[in-house]
Design a protein around this motif. Sequence first.
Motif, PDB file in Angstrom:
ATOM      1  N   LEU A   1      72.055  37.987  -8.240  1.00 37.62           N
ATOM      2  CA  LEU A   1      71.235  39.148  -8.587  1.00 37.62           C
ATOM      3  C   LEU A   1      70.236  38.821  -9.698  1.00 37.62           C
ATOM      4  O   LEU A   1      69.084  39.257  -9.654  1.00 37.62           O
ATOM      5  CB  LEU A   1      72.142  40.314  -9.004  1.00 37.62           C
ATOM      6  CG  LEU A   1      73.077  40.861  -7.918  1.00 37.62           C
ATOM      7  CD1 LEU A   1      73.957  41.971  -8.486  1.00 37.62           C
ATOM      8  CD2 LEU A   1      72.297  41.379  -6.724  1.00 37.62           C
ATOM      9  N   ASP A   2      70.682  38.049 -10.687  1.00 37.35           N
ATOM     10  CA  ASP A   2      69.782  37.668 -11.785  1.00 37.35           C
ATOM     11  C   ASP A   2      68.613  36.831 -11.279  1.00 37.35           C
ATOM     12  O   ASP A   2      67.473  36.978 -11.739  1.00 37.35           O
ATOM     13  CB  ASP A   2      70.548  36.884 -12.861  1.00 37.35           C
ATOM     14  CG  ASP A   2      71.447  37.781 -13.702  1.00 37.35           C
ATOM     15  OD1 ASP A   2      71.267  39.016 -13.638  1.00 37.35           O
ATOM     16  OD2 ASP A   2      72.332  37.254 -14.403  1.00 37.35           O
ATOM     17  N   SER A   3      68.894  35.948 -10.319  1.00 37.62           N
ATOM     18  CA  SER A   3      67.829  35.086  -9.795  1.00 37.62           C
ATOM     19  C   SER A   3      66.785  35.909  -9.046  1.00 37.62           C
ATOM     20  O   SER A   3      65.598  35.566  -9.062  1.00 37.62           O
ATOM     21  CB  SER A   3      68.413  34.019  -8.869  1.00 37.62           C
ATOM     22  OG  SER A   3      68.845  34.583  -7.641  1.00 37.62           O
ATOM     23  N   ILE A   4      67.212  37.005  -8.400  1.00 42.17           N
ATOM     24  CA  ILE A   4      66.262  37.875  -7.697  1.00 42.17           C
ATOM     25  C   ILE A   4      65.405  38.633  -8.704  1.00 42.17           C
ATOM     26  O   ILE A   4      64.179  38.705  -8.578  1.00 42.17           O
ATOM     27  CB  ILE A   4      67.004  38.870  -6.779  1.00 42.17           C
ATOM     28  CG1 ILE A   4      67.789  38.129  -5.698  1.00 42.17           C
ATOM     29  CG2 ILE A   4      66.022  39.844  -6.128  1.00 42.17           C
ATOM     30  CD1 ILE A   4      68.686  39.014  -4.869  1.00 42.17           C
ATOM     31  N   VAL A   5      66.058  39.206  -9.707  1.00 48.13           N
ATOM     32  CA  VAL A   5      65.346  39.994 -10.725  1.00 48.13           C
ATOM     33  C   VAL A   5      64.301  39.151 -11.447  1.00 48.13           C
ATOM     34  O   VAL A   5      63.193  39.609 -11.727  1.00 48.13           O
ATOM     35  CB  VAL A   5      66.348  40.592 -11.735  1.00 48.13           C
ATOM     36  CG1 VAL A   5      65.620  41.242 -12.891  1.00 48.13           C
ATOM     37  CG2 VAL A   5      67.252  41.606 -11.044  1.00 48.13           C
ATOM     38  N   LEU A   6      64.635  37.893 -11.743  1.00 39.14           N
ATOM     39  CA  LEU A   6      63.743  37.030 -12.509  1.00 39.14           C
ATOM     40  C   LEU A   6      62.716  36.297 -11.646  1.00 39.14           C
ATOM     41  O   LEU A   6      61.836  35.614 -12.171  1.00 39.14           O
ATOM     42  CB  LEU A   6      64.569  35.997 -13.301  1.00 39.14           C
ATOM     43  CG  LEU A   6      65.531  36.577 -14.350  1.00 39.14           C
ATOM     44  CD1 LEU A   6      66.382  35.473 -14.955  1.00 39.14           C
ATOM     45  CD2 LEU A   6      64.765  37.321 -15.430  1.00 39.14           C
ATOM     46  N   SER A   7      62.833  36.438 -10.327  1.00 40.82           N
ATOM     47  CA  SER A   7      61.909  35.730  -9.441  1.00 40.82           C
ATOM     48  C   SER A   7      60.540  36.408  -9.418  1.00 40.82           C
ATOM     49  O   SER A   7      60.391  37.559  -9.830  1.00 40.82           O
ATOM     50  CB  SER A   7      62.472  35.677  -8.017  1.00 40.82           C
ATOM     51  OG  SER A   7      62.355  36.941  -7.396  1.00 40.82           O
ATOM     52  N   LYS A   8      59.542  35.691  -8.904  1.00 42.27           N
ATOM     53  CA  LYS A   8      58.195  36.228  -8.776  1.00 42.27           C
ATOM     54  C   LYS A   8      57.897  36.642  -7.338  1.00 42.27           C
ATOM     55  O   LYS A   8      56.744  36.819  -6.962  1.00 42.27           O
ATOM     56  CB  LYS A   8      57.175  35.193  -9.252  1.00 42.27           C
ATOM     57  CG  LYS A   8      57.289  34.852 -10.730  1.00 42.27           C
ATOM     58  CD  LYS A   8      56.239  33.830 -11.146  1.00 42.27           C
ATOM     59  CE  LYS A   8      56.376  33.497 -12.628  1.00 42.27           C
ATOM     60  NZ  LYS A   8      55.368  32.484 -13.054  1.00 42.27           N
ATOM     61  N   SER A   9      58.945  36.775  -6.554  1.00 42.23           N
ATOM     62  CA  SER A   9      58.777  37.137  -5.143  1.00 42.23           C
ATOM     63  C   SER A   9      58.163  38.527  -5.004  1.00 42.23           C
ATOM     64  O   SER A   9      58.497  39.447  -5.752  1.00 42.23           O
ATOM     65  CB  SER A   9      60.137  37.115  -4.429  1.00 42.23           C
ATOM     66  OG  SER A   9      60.040  37.667  -3.138  1.00 42.23           O
ATOM     67  N   ARG A  10      57.269  38.684  -4.020  1.00 41.86           N
ATOM     68  CA  ARG A  10      56.629  39.969  -3.794  1.00 41.86           C
ATOM     69  C   ARG A  10      57.569  40.967  -3.109  1.00 41.86           C
ATOM     70  O   ARG A  10      57.255  42.142  -3.010  1.00 41.86           O
ATOM     71  CB  ARG A  10      55.360  39.777  -2.948  1.00 41.86           C
ATOM     72  CG  ARG A  10      54.220  39.119  -3.704  1.00 41.86           C
ATOM     73  CD  ARG A  10      53.057  38.805  -2.792  1.00 41.86           C
ATOM     74  NE  ARG A  10      53.324  37.635  -1.977  1.00 41.86           N
ATOM     75  CZ  ARG A  10      52.512  37.183  -1.027  1.00 41.86           C
ATOM     76  NH1 ARG A  10      51.394  37.830  -0.770  1.00 41.86           N
ATOM     77  NH2 ARG A  10      52.808  36.106  -0.339  1.00 41.86           N
ATOM     78  N   VAL A  11      58.697  40.481  -2.607  1.00 39.60           N
ATOM     79  CA  VAL A  11      59.648  41.364  -1.903  1.00 39.60           C
ATOM     80  C   VAL A  11      60.983  41.434  -2.637  1.00 39.60           C
ATOM     81  O   VAL A  11      62.003  41.768  -2.051  1.00 39.60           O
ATOM     82  CB  VAL A  11      59.855  40.888  -0.445  1.00 39.60           C
ATOM     83  CG1 VAL A  11      58.613  41.100   0.378  1.00 39.60           C
ATOM     84  CG2 VAL A  11      60.286  39.418  -0.406  1.00 39.60           C
ATOM     85  N   LYS A  12      60.972  41.122  -3.929  1.00 42.63           N
ATOM     86  CA  LYS A  12      62.246  41.062  -4.651  1.00 42.63           C
ATOM     87  C   LYS A  12      62.930  42.428  -4.755  1.00 42.63           C
ATOM     88  O   LYS A  12      64.163  42.512  -4.766  1.00 42.63           O
ATOM     89  CB  LYS A  12      62.060  40.440  -6.033  1.00 42.63           C
ATOM     90  CG  LYS A  12      61.261  41.271  -7.027  1.00 42.63           C
ATOM     91  CD  LYS A  12      61.191  40.537  -8.362  1.00 42.63           C
ATOM     92  CE  LYS A  12      60.473  41.343  -9.426  1.00 42.63           C
ATOM     93  NZ  LYS A  12      60.416  40.608 -10.715  1.00 42.63           N
TER      94      LYS A  12
END
Length: 385
Positions: free
Chosen positions: A205-216
């Motif tokens: 979950l932390d990796s998703i929150v901190l990612s720069k993905s446009r669909v996070k």
Amino acid sequence: MNAILSTIESTEINEIQHLLNKQLSVKSILKLFEGRIHLDAQELLHLINQLLIPRKPEETTYKRKKAPLNNNELFPQVILYFEKYYSQRKYASTTLEIHMRTLRGFLTFLTKTFIEDGPFSSLNDMKSLTKMMVHAYEEYLVDRLNSEQLQLCTVTKYLVTLRLFLKMLSKESIVKISYVIPESLRGRAKRSNDYIEIEEIKVLLDSIVLSKSRVKTRDLAVILLVMELGCRPIEVTNIKLTDVSLSERQITLYCEKSGLRKLKISKDLCMVINKFLEIRSILNVQHEYLFINAFGEPVTRKGIASIFERTNRKAFGELRFNAKALRHTYATNALDNENDFDEVSASMGHKHRCSTEWYIHRSVQRLLNRTLPHNPLKRIEESDA
């Protein structure tokens, strides 16, 4: 947006889009295009933000190379009759699809092995089916089993389909062949029941929150849903806008296997879904399904699997767990925390108690595996040896 686009060459827009796809920062793009186009920094930033939103391509740029085949082209008439026969007996469409593909393999075997007795494509053609042909197919599967081309559980699945097919032919008075799967060919598939530790889930979950993905935001909502409700991927894909009530913190799930069920969701999940809905409202979506892909189309089960694989590889560098593993973890935790058995069974969408009882067995095994290595009696025995 249209007014801004009209003042810029298409080649420059394509160049900006290319740089965004290469994950170049907005600040770097602003610096590269400073003075090159007749826009101030604010207008250029607005343009970049618009291009960051995934948009569905125009009809002229997106064409299927080949139209998907329908069932009439994929399957012969007798298999379509099989589908209709068992769908009337409340078999789920996903289950029937598996049986239909397996049955097509059986008919292919008959066509290749018994050429003179064919064809085997219509219901009437099945009148030439004999018990000897059935046993020949059985021996063919045994040969593949012995050569390790198939596992025992797979052979069993094939023969279950054959038994259903012969039962239908008998009921329809086409041919009377009674068939019982030999004891030696009855194998059960290994039922997985992975348990994911909370530490691993937190890393994901932390990796998703901190990612720069446009669909996070979408990815986070999907994974939290499966983690919090233990729902199936097909149920996630079936969720429509009308199924979500953020004011009541309630969501309605549906699949053919379990029917409808309403479940409560947490405040945190409501906040994530609400944020995703704000993003979704900007897009020109032409349907009512909640979760969408990059083109604004309803997300599929393969799309859900892709979300889990991509986020896992981002967090761990490998695929450690899928949606099914999170569903198992939900059930195990719910029973370990002494929740009412029937309530857990209902929330999972189980039709039979034995499906939920499996998780109790797995919980006990998991606890024993953790405890027994530290058993003092075992340590005494080891010291005496």
